[in-house]
Scaffold this motif. Sequence first.
Motif, PDB file in Angstrom:
ATOM      1  N   THR A  15      43.016  44.730  33.649  1.00 55.70           N
ATOM      2  CA  THR A  15      44.363  45.261  33.869  1.00 55.70           C
ATOM      3  C   THR A  15      45.015  44.615  35.087  1.00 55.70           C
ATOM      4  O   THR A  15      46.215  44.356  35.101  1.00 55.70           O
ATOM      5  CB  THR A  15      44.310  46.796  34.052  1.00 55.70           C
ATOM      6  OG1 THR A  15      43.779  47.363  32.863  1.00 55.70           O
ATOM      7  CG2 THR A  15      45.685  47.375  34.316  1.00 55.70           C
ATOM      8  N   LEU A  16      44.205  44.329  36.105  1.00 56.67           N
ATOM      9  CA  LEU A  16      44.724  43.723  37.334  1.00 56.67           C
ATOM     10  C   LEU A  16      44.812  42.192  37.253  1.00 56.67           C
ATOM     11  O   LEU A  16      45.122  41.540  38.230  1.00 56.67           O
ATOM     12  CB  LEU A  16      43.843  44.127  38.526  1.00 56.67           C
ATOM     13  CG  LEU A  16      43.864  45.620  38.859  1.00 56.67           C
ATOM     14  CD1 LEU A  16      42.818  45.937  39.928  1.00 56.67           C
ATOM     15  CD2 LEU A  16      45.253  46.054  39.314  1.00 56.67           C
ATOM     16  N   GLY A  17      44.516  41.636  36.075  1.00 51.72           N
ATOM     17  CA  GLY A  17      44.660  40.193  35.876  1.00 51.72           C
ATOM     18  C   GLY A  17      43.371  39.411  36.013  1.00 51.72           C
ATOM     19  O   GLY A  17      43.383  38.182  35.941  1.00 51.72           O
ATOM     20  N   GLY A  18      42.256  40.083  36.214  1.00 52.16           N
ATOM     21  CA  GLY A  18      40.971  39.403  36.339  1.00 52.16           C
ATOM     22  C   GLY A  18      40.348  39.143  34.985  1.00 52.16           C
ATOM     23  O   GLY A  18      40.929  39.440  33.945  1.00 52.16           O
ATOM     24  N   LYS A  19      39.184  38.570  35.012  1.00 52.59           N
ATOM     25  CA  LYS A  19      38.438  38.312  33.781  1.00 52.59           C
ATOM     26  C   LYS A  19      37.122  39.075  33.852  1.00 52.59           C
ATOM     27  O   LYS A  19      36.465  39.086  34.893  1.00 52.59           O
ATOM     28  CB  LYS A  19      38.150  36.827  33.619  1.00 52.59           C
ATOM     29  CG  LYS A  19      39.395  36.009  33.374  1.00 52.59           C
ATOM     30  CD  LYS A  19      39.057  34.566  33.124  1.00 52.59           C
ATOM     31  CE  LYS A  19      40.327  33.782  32.850  1.00 52.59           C
ATOM     32  NZ  LYS A  19      40.047  32.378  32.603  1.00 52.59           N
ATOM     33  N   ALA A  20      36.771  39.709  32.767  1.00 54.62           N
ATOM     34  CA  ALA A  20      35.503  40.426  32.676  1.00 54.62           C
ATOM     35  C   ALA A  20      34.590  39.645  31.737  1.00 54.62           C
ATOM     36  O   ALA A  20      34.858  39.552  30.554  1.00 54.62           O
ATOM     37  CB  ALA A  20      35.735  41.837  32.157  1.00 54.62           C
ATOM     38  N   PHE A  21      33.556  39.066  32.300  1.00 52.75           N
ATOM     39  CA  PHE A  21      32.601  38.299  31.506  1.00 52.75           C
ATOM     40  C   PHE A  21      31.444  39.216  31.140  1.00 52.75           C
ATOM     41  O   PHE A  21      30.646  39.572  31.994  1.00 52.75           O
ATOM     42  CB  PHE A  21      32.090  37.104  32.302  1.00 52.75           C
ATOM     43  CG  PHE A  21      33.180  36.143  32.682  1.00 52.75           C
ATOM     44  CD1 PHE A  21      33.707  35.268  31.744  1.00 52.75           C
ATOM     45  CD2 PHE A  21      33.689  36.124  33.967  1.00 52.75           C
ATOM     46  CE1 PHE A  21      34.709  34.392  32.087  1.00 52.75           C
ATOM     47  CE2 PHE A  21      34.691  35.248  34.316  1.00 52.75           C
ATOM     48  CZ  PHE A  21      35.206  34.385  33.374  1.00 52.75           C
ATOM     49  N   GLY A  22      31.353  39.601  29.880  1.00 58.35           N
ATOM     50  CA  GLY A  22      30.342  40.569  29.489  1.00 58.35           C
ATOM     51  C   GLY A  22      29.472  40.155  28.323  1.00 58.35           C
ATOM     52  O   GLY A  22      28.765  40.990  27.771  1.00 58.35           O
TER      53      GLY A  22
END
Length: 72
Positions: A15-22
Motif C-alpha cells: 500500500t505504501l509503494g513497497g514490494k513484498a517478496f513472498g
Amino acid sequence: GLAEHNDAIAERAVTLGGKAFGTARHVAKSSKLPDYPQETTRDLEHVKLLAERIERYLDGVRESRGVIEKPG
C-alpha cells in the motif's frame, strides 16, 4: 498467528509503494533461519527447533522495528 501478522505487514508495505517478496524461492534464498533438520523425529526436539526459529524471527522483527523508529 505469525502468518496473519506477516500478511498484514506485506499488505501495508505494498500500500505504501513497497514490494513484498513472498515466493518460497525468494524466502528460502533470503532467510536467516537455519535449515530445519529433516531427520528430527522426537516431539520435544521439534518443539525446541520451532521455538528457536520463532525467537530468531522475532529478533528480526525487533531489529526492523528499531530501524523504522529511528529519526530520519
